[in-house]
Design an enzyme around this catalytic site. Sequence first.
Site: not given
Length: 415
Positions: A16, A138, A167, A246
């Site tokens: 990947q 991954e 990936d 945030g």
Amino acid sequence: MKALDGVKILDFTHVQSGPTCTQLLAWLGADVIKIERPGGGDATRNQLVDVEGADSLYFTMLNHNKRSLTLNTKHADGKAALEKLVAACDVLVENFAPGALDRMGFSWERIHELNPRMIMASVKGFGPGPYEDCKVYENIAQCAGGAASTTGFRDGPPLVTGAQVGDSGTGLHLALGIVAALLQREKSGRGQRVFAPMQDGVLNLCRVKLRDQQRLAHGPLREYSQFASGEHFGEATPRAGNDSGGGQPGRVLKCKNWEKDPNAYTYFITQEAVWKNICDLIGKPEWRDHPDYATPKARLPRLNEVFEAIEAWTMTKTKFEVMNLCNPLNIPAGPILSMKELAEEPSLRASGTVVEVEHPKRGSYLTVGCPIKLSDSAVEVTRAPLLGEHSEEILREVLGYSKKEVAKLVESGAV
């Protein structure tokens, strides 16, 4: 004309991370020559097979717009052909295990000797250090790069995300590095190495969590829901559930029919600029100017109460009704869309973000299209190649082999 017209890429990647990079470059116009083992090819051709006798979706969705050349690099003639390809191409991309390309006789020094203008790009799990020889997939990259430790709810275990940030995220970083190296080569005339460790790529995508790690030294993270709950912060950036993380607090909230539909949710952000609109919309006009709610600082200890009130309103609406009511008031809110909903969304088909492709062995299938849109370099997604489909074409067109020479290579097992 395409943005990368004329750029020839030797694609020694598999699975990947590397194929994500080279597919993106192919979409942007590069001629990507995928080098595969005769008789087998990329391992993902036969992984998660859903249609007997056809390459898997895992392979086809990562190898569009490429050409496939089978080459036995252990055979003398195959190795000679590869040397000629290195001399004729611009970029070599690989994501082999550490040292594999060197053992094939194609170290960076040898490649640079064959073609001083060659750019050699590599994906590895880790950069230099104690783990540089470790094998990485991954989910390991997500864990080693900081994503898993900051994903999930604080009373549960670390979680990996469905987004392939290890990936595919690293493949995107590598593609940018290659394009930058090509641009620099226009000025310097020299090739160079491009290196993208998966750990580095994941950490880059987790930069706001590294930001919060440093903020912890100066007190609790007040916009995290655990502050509103009066819970203790430890020494490391915590898992924050669906908090926005945030300056504008946000959360996933239930919508109408949430009991039956696992995706009947919306993401809602209490943006300061539209706080009064939010109060009016959810039936809390008294909060507009109340000293306990009127400012972001005042609301932080009361975020749980605030979002409970907003959720009481969202639960009376579908996720699309929430968006339709919030959007005219500039309130940031968005539905949780399932893969089924995304696959069926007409606007994504129209923009080329989701594409239907015909394949000679599996028929029609859906895939993602190019996520980057260039006004002067339109992308047409073509199907992934069959194993060795373009071998003769590449040997004759790129290397100038005659039909007789190609036939000899096939007969010898080099191709």
